[in-house]
Design a protein around this motif. Structure first.
Motif, PDB file in Angstrom:
ATOM      1  N   VAL A  12       0.833  -1.209   0.000  1.00  0.00           N
ATOM      2  CA  VAL A  12       0.000   0.000   0.000  1.00  0.00           C
ATOM      3  C   VAL A  12       0.868   1.260   0.000  1.00  0.00           C
ATOM      4  O   VAL A  12       0.541   2.257  -0.630  1.00  0.00           O
ATOM      5  CB  VAL A  12      -0.970  -0.019   1.215  1.00  0.00           C
ATOM      6  N   LEU A  13       2.013   1.178   0.693  1.00  0.00           N
ATOM      7  CA  LEU A  13       2.905   2.337   0.728  1.00  0.00           C
ATOM      8  C   LEU A  13       3.393   2.695  -0.673  1.00  0.00           C
ATOM      9  O   LEU A  13       3.580   3.860  -1.001  1.00  0.00           O
ATOM     10  CB  LEU A  13       4.110   2.060   1.632  1.00  0.00           C
ATOM     11  N   GLY A  14       3.608   1.647  -1.460  1.00  0.00           N
ATOM     12  CA  GLY A  14       4.092   1.883  -2.817  1.00  0.00           C
ATOM     13  C   GLY A  14       2.995   2.331  -3.773  1.00  0.00           C
ATOM     14  O   GLY A  14       3.271   2.779  -4.889  1.00  0.00           O
ATOM     15  N   ARG A  15       1.739   2.219  -3.327  1.00  0.00           N
ATOM     16  CA  ARG A  15       0.626   2.527  -4.227  1.00  0.00           C
ATOM     17  C   ARG A  15       0.564   4.012  -4.556  1.00  0.00           C
ATOM     18  O   ARG A  15       0.450   4.395  -5.697  1.00  0.00           O
ATOM     19  CB  ARG A  15      -0.685   2.076  -3.568  1.00  0.00           C
ATOM     20  N   ARG A  16       0.647   4.848  -3.537  1.00  0.00           N
ATOM     21  CA  ARG A  16       0.630   6.286  -3.752  1.00  0.00           C
ATOM     22  C   ARG A  16       1.925   6.876  -3.212  1.00  0.00           C
ATOM     23  O   ARG A  16       2.021   7.240  -2.044  1.00  0.00           O
ATOM     24  CB  ARG A  16      -0.570   6.923  -3.031  1.00  0.00           C
ATOM     25  N   THR A  17       2.920   6.930  -4.067  1.00  0.00           N
ATOM     26  CA  THR A  17       4.253   7.330  -3.626  1.00  0.00           C
ATOM     27  C   THR A  17       4.246   8.730  -3.017  1.00  0.00           C
ATOM     28  O   THR A  17       4.900   8.976  -2.006  1.00  0.00           O
ATOM     29  CB  THR A  17       5.234   7.296  -4.823  1.00  0.00           C
ATOM     30  N   PHE A  18       3.479   9.642  -3.630  1.00  0.00           N
ATOM     31  CA  PHE A  18       3.469  11.027  -3.158  1.00  0.00           C
ATOM     32  C   PHE A  18       2.956  11.112  -1.713  1.00  0.00           C
ATOM     33  O   PHE A  18       3.591  11.708  -0.845  1.00  0.00           O
ATOM     34  CB  PHE A  18       2.615  11.897  -4.085  1.00  0.00           C
ATOM     35  N   PHE A  19       1.828  10.452  -1.481  1.00  0.00           N
ATOM     36  CA  PHE A  19       1.254  10.416  -0.129  1.00  0.00           C
ATOM     37  C   PHE A  19       2.265   9.823   0.859  1.00  0.00           C
ATOM     38  O   PHE A  19       2.453  10.320   1.964  1.00  0.00           O
ATOM     39  CB  PHE A  19      -0.001   9.546  -0.102  1.00  0.00           C
ATOM     40  N   THR A  20       2.877   8.733   0.407  1.00  0.00           N
ATOM     41  CA  THR A  20       3.810   8.028   1.286  1.00  0.00           C
ATOM     42  C   THR A  20       4.996   8.916   1.639  1.00  0.00           C
ATOM     43  O   THR A  20       5.396   8.995   2.802  1.00  0.00           O
ATOM     44  CB  THR A  20       4.296   6.730   0.605  1.00  0.00           C
ATOM     45  N   VAL A  21       5.538   9.603   0.607  1.00  0.00           N
ATOM     46  CA  VAL A  21       6.700  10.462   0.845  1.00  0.00           C
ATOM     47  C   VAL A  21       6.327  11.595   1.816  1.00  0.00           C
ATOM     48  O   VAL A  21       7.058  11.878   2.767  1.00  0.00           O
ATOM     49  CB  VAL A  21       7.252  11.021  -0.489  1.00  0.00           C
ATOM     50  N   ILE A  22       5.166  12.220   1.582  1.00  0.00           N
ATOM     51  CA  ILE A  22       4.722  13.308   2.459  1.00  0.00           C
ATOM     52  C   ILE A  22       4.535  12.787   3.890  1.00  0.00           C
ATOM     53  O   ILE A  22       5.012  13.393   4.854  1.00  0.00           O
ATOM     54  CB  ILE A  22       3.373  13.906   1.963  1.00  0.00           C
ATOM     55  N   SER A  23       3.881  11.632   3.995  1.00  0.00           N
ATOM     56  CA  SER A  23       3.650  11.055   5.325  1.00  0.00           C
ATOM     57  C   SER A  23       4.977  10.746   6.005  1.00  0.00           C
ATOM     58  O   SER A  23       5.189  11.089   7.163  1.00  0.00           O
ATOM     59  CB  SER A  23       2.848   9.760   5.229  1.00  0.00           C
ATOM     60  N   LEU A  24       5.866  10.091   5.254  1.00  0.00           N
ATOM     61  CA  LEU A  24       7.144   9.700   5.845  1.00  0.00           C
ATOM     62  C   LEU A  24       7.964  10.912   6.259  1.00  0.00           C
ATOM     63  O   LEU A  24       8.621  10.912   7.302  1.00  0.00           O
ATOM     64  CB  LEU A  24       7.948   8.835   4.867  1.00  0.00           C
ATOM     65  N   PHE A  25       7.891  11.961   5.436  1.00  0.00           N
ATOM     66  CA  PHE A  25       8.633  13.183   5.772  1.00  0.00           C
ATOM     67  C   PHE A  25       8.119  13.748   7.094  1.00  0.00           C
ATOM     68  O   PHE A  25       8.895  14.048   8.002  1.00  0.00           O
ATOM     69  CB  PHE A  25       8.489  14.228   4.650  1.00  0.00           C
ATOM     70  N   GLN A 366      -6.087  -4.152  11.451  1.00  0.00           N
ATOM     71  CA  GLN A 366      -5.301  -4.141  10.213  1.00  0.00           C
ATOM     72  C   GLN A 366      -4.823  -2.724   9.877  1.00  0.00           C
ATOM     73  O   GLN A 366      -3.643  -2.499   9.608  1.00  0.00           O
ATOM     74  CB  GLN A 366      -6.131  -4.683   9.052  1.00  0.00           C
ATOM     75  N   LEU A 367      -5.761  -1.770   9.919  1.00  0.00           N
ATOM     76  CA  LEU A 367      -5.406  -0.404   9.522  1.00  0.00           C
ATOM     77  C   LEU A 367      -4.457   0.234  10.529  1.00  0.00           C
ATOM     78  O   LEU A 367      -3.535   0.967  10.147  1.00  0.00           O
ATOM     79  CB  LEU A 367      -6.667   0.443   9.341  1.00  0.00           C
ATOM     80  N   LEU A 368      -4.672  -0.076  11.807  1.00  0.00           N
ATOM     81  CA  LEU A 368      -3.742   0.442  12.820  1.00  0.00           C
ATOM     82  C   LEU A 368      -2.361  -0.165  12.621  1.00  0.00           C
ATOM     83  O   LEU A 368      -1.350   0.523  12.720  1.00  0.00           O
ATOM     84  CB  LEU A 368      -4.241   0.098  14.220  1.00  0.00           C
ATOM     85  N   PHE A 369      -2.353  -1.454  12.336  1.00  0.00           N
ATOM     86  CA  PHE A 369      -1.087  -2.149  12.107  1.00  0.00           C
ATOM     87  C   PHE A 369      -0.327  -1.504  10.937  1.00  0.00           C
ATOM     88  O   PHE A 369       0.858  -1.233  11.023  1.00  0.00           O
ATOM     89  CB  PHE A 369      -1.362  -3.629  11.818  1.00  0.00           C
ATOM     90  N   GLU A 370      -1.076  -1.261   9.859  1.00  0.00           N
ATOM     91  CA  GLU A 370      -0.456  -0.618   8.686  1.00  0.00           C
ATOM     92  C   GLU A 370       0.101   0.750   9.056  1.00  0.00           C
ATOM     93  O   GLU A 370       1.187   1.132   8.631  1.00  0.00           O
ATOM     94  CB  GLU A 370      -1.488  -0.464   7.566  1.00  0.00           C
ATOM     95  N   ASN A 371      -0.669   1.496   9.867  1.00  0.00           N
ATOM     96  CA  ASN A 371      -0.213   2.829  10.236  1.00  0.00           C
ATOM     97  C   ASN A 371       1.015   2.766  11.133  1.00  0.00           C
ATOM     98  O   ASN A 371       1.924   3.589  11.027  1.00  0.00           O
ATOM     99  CB  ASN A 371      -1.343   3.588  10.947  1.00  0.00           C
ATOM    100  N   ILE A 372       1.037   1.745  11.987  1.00  0.00           N
ATOM    101  CA  ILE A 372       2.206   1.595  12.862  1.00  0.00           C
ATOM    102  C   ILE A 372       3.428   1.212  12.034  1.00  0.00           C
ATOM    103  O   ILE A 372       4.530   1.687  12.272  1.00  0.00           O
ATOM    104  CB  ILE A 372       1.903   0.568  13.986  1.00  0.00           C
ATOM    105  N   VAL A 373       3.215   0.374  11.009  1.00  0.00           N
ATOM    106  CA  VAL A 373       4.328   0.017  10.107  1.00  0.00           C
ATOM    107  C   VAL A 373       4.875   1.292   9.454  1.00  0.00           C
ATOM    108  O   VAL A 373       6.082   1.540   9.437  1.00  0.00           O
ATOM    109  CB  VAL A 373       3.873  -0.987   9.023  1.00  0.00           C
ATOM    110  N   LEU A 374       3.958   2.126   8.952  1.00  0.00           N
ATOM    111  CA  LEU A 374       4.363   3.384   8.313  1.00  0.00           C
ATOM    112  C   LEU A 374       5.104   4.258   9.322  1.00  0.00           C
ATOM    113  O   LEU A 374       6.159   4.834   9.014  1.00  0.00           O
ATOM    114  CB  LEU A 374       3.116   4.119   7.786  1.00  0.00           C
ATOM    115  N   THR A 375       4.580   4.324  10.540  1.00  0.00           N
ATOM    116  CA  THR A 375       5.204   5.170  11.553  1.00  0.00           C
ATOM    117  C   THR A 375       6.575   4.638  11.938  1.00  0.00           C
ATOM    118  O   THR A 375       7.511   5.411  12.108  1.00  0.00           O
ATOM    119  CB  THR A 375       4.303   5.257  12.805  1.00  0.00           C
ATOM    120  N   PHE A 376       6.691   3.313  12.050  1.00  0.00           N
ATOM    121  CA  PHE A 376       7.996   2.753  12.397  1.00  0.00           C
ATOM    122  C   PHE A 376       9.012   2.961  11.276  1.00  0.00           C
ATOM    123  O   PHE A 376      10.183   3.185  11.534  1.00  0.00           O
ATOM    124  CB  PHE A 376       7.878   1.267  12.757  1.00  0.00           C
TER     125      PHE A 376
END
Lengths: 447, 221
Positions: A12-25, A366-376
């Motif tokens: 899912v992170l790779g699905r919308r790279t722009f969103f992912t980059v902004i979130s990760l930043f 599931q969604l919390l887990f995904e968000n925690i993965v993104l946060t980690f």
């Protein structure tokens, strides 16, 4: 189940790279600051040398003498007596301070009244407030000097890189010996090896270097110093003044246990009531202001007119907590917003999952887990960034003596911060999505 | 068996009230292959959703396998859907980020079946739809017919008693549509699975046991 969630989270992170980059930043930058902040707070408030025993310490650094008088005043009002309005007066007694003197402690006071404090295993008197300009090869160096007794080294566990601390005998004999920090030795002698056994001129006297201590990992304002010397080498005026309660000293008491700390505070309170003041006409009350380490620290940052360490602690927690909350709240709201957009795109997928048997709790997990993965993931980037910034900060001495370190405790804090950030920022969007109506969700064409 | 009695569904907004289903009573015996036809907006999908417990009727009663749907609490409904029902959608609704095998495993994840067992069951389901050699492909790498076969494998992997198919051939050409229809007919015939299919295609509908027609939310045949 979780391996499936993890696989999907990464996809899912790779699905919308722009969103992912902004979130990760956003996540990595915020977490970098929080990690640096926790490293700073750990350095300042953690149990590190020379304050490994801080949790058993009681500090007495201020005494306050006041002249309290009872002022009498009359309050006039009217009352009805047998239907007739008459005047009535009330005598009001007010306790007023008409003079106050606050200072650190005189050696006479320490020597005569603080050597038998109940509950203290060890105590030390020291004076941290002296600063001297020293010239070496035409270059001016400013040295903060701490004058202390020998037990200072038993309470404050400075780490010696070479040599030793001065002993009680040397204190008693007024031996002109000095312990330097490694940095002071480097600045003055051009090298640490060259310093041991050499002499350094401070305040017009020659002192032999008998030990070198490592830079402490914190910059406690009340402990910072480049040179440490026996308190008996101070000018006599600071030591010999008869019955002078005030002076440049402070005291620290090391308790054997937590009950010992209470005993110490109680004993000092008792003393403050029993000690006869030298000038009772001007001052008739004595207050000895004790605090634990946090109170001492908070008071050095947020002093208050009442000299109340508890008040300083509250101010510290309130201001620090408020700033922290504000700092976390803004990126969290931003991340929640991003998460809502990101997760809403997946409503059809969530609808399908629910149709095939996922209940709201599974979707939330599931969604919390995904968000925690993104946060980690953001946390890992933030951690690397924090290490780089930490290195730059330590090298530049921008925080004075404070050395920021990422130890297991800071690492643990970082993990907790990541987890909390992931849960907080993901909970609302995940909850909303977990409650989505299946029939509406599967009408969306994107899965 | 699926039993609907006087089922009405009304969608209500602040200003408009729309009756999607009006007093529908229907009985689908176990093992039947039923098709539902009607013009767009007549309530076919709503009826299917109500049978699949993914939507609730405004009034009336629904019972599946002798048990009234209203008796189930939320978690039990989810478990029932997971164990007894399989869904096939017109637009496949596969998760594009996951390979075919993981898509097929999806219903089993919520049954807490071990990974190894899940894989075995998913492989068997894919074999049944003739896609065993596409397990590691992603949905984006498949044709429309193959995607729908994956969707069928996902619907049957948990061996449900009932399959609810919402226009399963609607996005496919006639050749692929026929292939999908053959698979569904075989499932019904060989495993005795009850199938309710919404379709616009008269030819497909005629291959099933019974045809129900809806018009403006009411049953006309």
């Amino acid at each position: 189940m979780f391996s499936n969630y993890l696989k999907l989270a990464i996809k899912v992170l790779g699905r919308r790279t722009f969103f992912t980059v902004i979130s990760l930043f956003g996540i990595s930058f915020t977490l970098m600051i929080l990690i640096l902040l926790s490293a700073y707070m750990d350095a300042e408030l953690g149990s590190h040398q020379p304050l490994s025993q801080k949790d058993d310490m009681i500090f007495l650094n201020r005494l306050m003498m006041t002249n309290e008088v009872i002022d009498t005043s009359y309050q006039i009002d009217t009352v009805m007596l047998d239907g007739v309005e008459v005047y009535d007066s009330t005598e009001v007694l007010d306790k007023n301070r008409n003079s106050v003197s606050i200072s650190s402690l005189g050696y006479y006071f320490c020597d005569n009244y603080l050597r038998d404090v109940a509950g203290a295993d060890i105590y030390s008197f020291y004076s941290p407030g002296f600063s001297y300009d020293i010239f070496v090869n035409g270059k001016k160096l400013s040295f903060d000097v701490v004058y202390s007794d020998a037990d200072f080294w038993n309470i404050y566990d400075y780490q010696f890189s070479s040599g030793r601390p001065y002993r009680q005998q040397e204190v008693d004999n007024q031996s002109q010996v000095v312990v330097l920090t490694e940095k002071a030795a480097q600045d003055y002698f051009g090298g640490m090896d060259a310093a041991m056994g050499e002499f350094i001129e401070i305040d017009g006297k020659q002192f032999e270097v008998i030990g070198l201590v490592k830079r402490p990992s914190n910059s406690k304002g009340f402990l910072s110093g480049q040179a440490f010397m026996p308190l008996t080498t101070l000018k006599p005026v600071y030591l010999d003044d008869d019955e002078n309660f005030q002076g440049p000293f402070e005291a620290v008491f090391l308790a054997g246990s937590s009950t010992g700390m209470k005993d110490i505070e109680q004993s000092i309170l008792q003393k403050s009531k029993q000690i006869a003041l030298p000038d009772p006409e001007n001052y008739n009350n004595l207050y000895l202001i004790t605090s634990d380490f946090f109170g001492r620290y908070a008071n050095s940052i947020f002093p208050n007119s009442d000299n109340d360490p508890e008040k300083s602690k509250r101010t510290f927690i309130l201001i620090g907590g408020g700033l922290l909350l504000l700092f976390i709240l803004l990126p969290t709201l931003n991340l929640i917003n991003l998460n809502v957009s990101r997760i809403m795109e997946r409503s059809a997928e969530i609808g399908v999952r629910k149709a095939f048997g996922a209940h709201s709790g599974s979707i939330l997990t599931q969604l919390l887990f995904e968000n925690i993965v993104l946060t980690f993931l953001g946390g890992a980037i933030g951690f690397v960034l924090a290490l780089i910034v930490l290195h730059l900060v330590n090298d530049s001495n921008i925080l004075g003596d404070t050395i920021l370190r990422v130890n297991y405790r800071v690492f643990g804090y970082s993990l907790l911060i990541c987890l909390a950030f992931g849960i907080i920022s993901g909970l609302l969007p995940a909850y909303r999505m977990s409650k989505i109506h299946i029939a509406n969700a599967i009408k969306q064409t994107n899965v | 068996m699926i039993l609907l009695k006087d089922v009405t569904k009304v969608y209500q907004t602040k200003t408009i009230e729309t009756t999607a289903l009006n007093n529908i009573s229907l009985e689908v015996p176990t093992g039947e292959f039923l098709s539902i036809m009607g013009p767009s907006g007549c309530g076919k999908s709503t009826l299917l959703n109500i049978m699949g417990m993914i939507d609730e009727p405004t009034s009336g009663q629904v019972a599946i396998q002798g048990q009234a749907v209203s008796d189930y609490h939320t978690k039990a409904v989810a478990r029932f859907r997971n164990e007894k029902l399989g869904f096939i959608f017109q637009s496949f609704h596969l998760i594009n980020e996951l390979p075919v095998i993981d898509n097929v495993e999806l219903p089993l994840i919520y049954r807490r079946i071990s990974g190894k067992k899940r894989r075995e069951m998913a492989q068997t389901a894919l074999e049944q739809v003739g896609l065993k050699n596409r397990m590691k492909h992603f949905p984006g790498q498949l044709s429309g017919g193959q995607k729908q076969r994956v969707a069928i494998a996902r619907a049957i992997v948990g061996q449900p008693n009932i399959i609810l198919a919402d226009e399963p051939t609607g996005n496919l050409d006639s050749v692929m549509g026929n292939e999908i229809m053959e698979i569904l007919l075989n499932l019904n015939k060989e495993l005795g699975t009850t199938i309710v299919m919404v379709t616009h295609d008269e030819t497909m509908a005629r291959k099933t046991h019974r045809l129900v027609r809806l018009f403006d939310g009411s049953q006309v045949l």
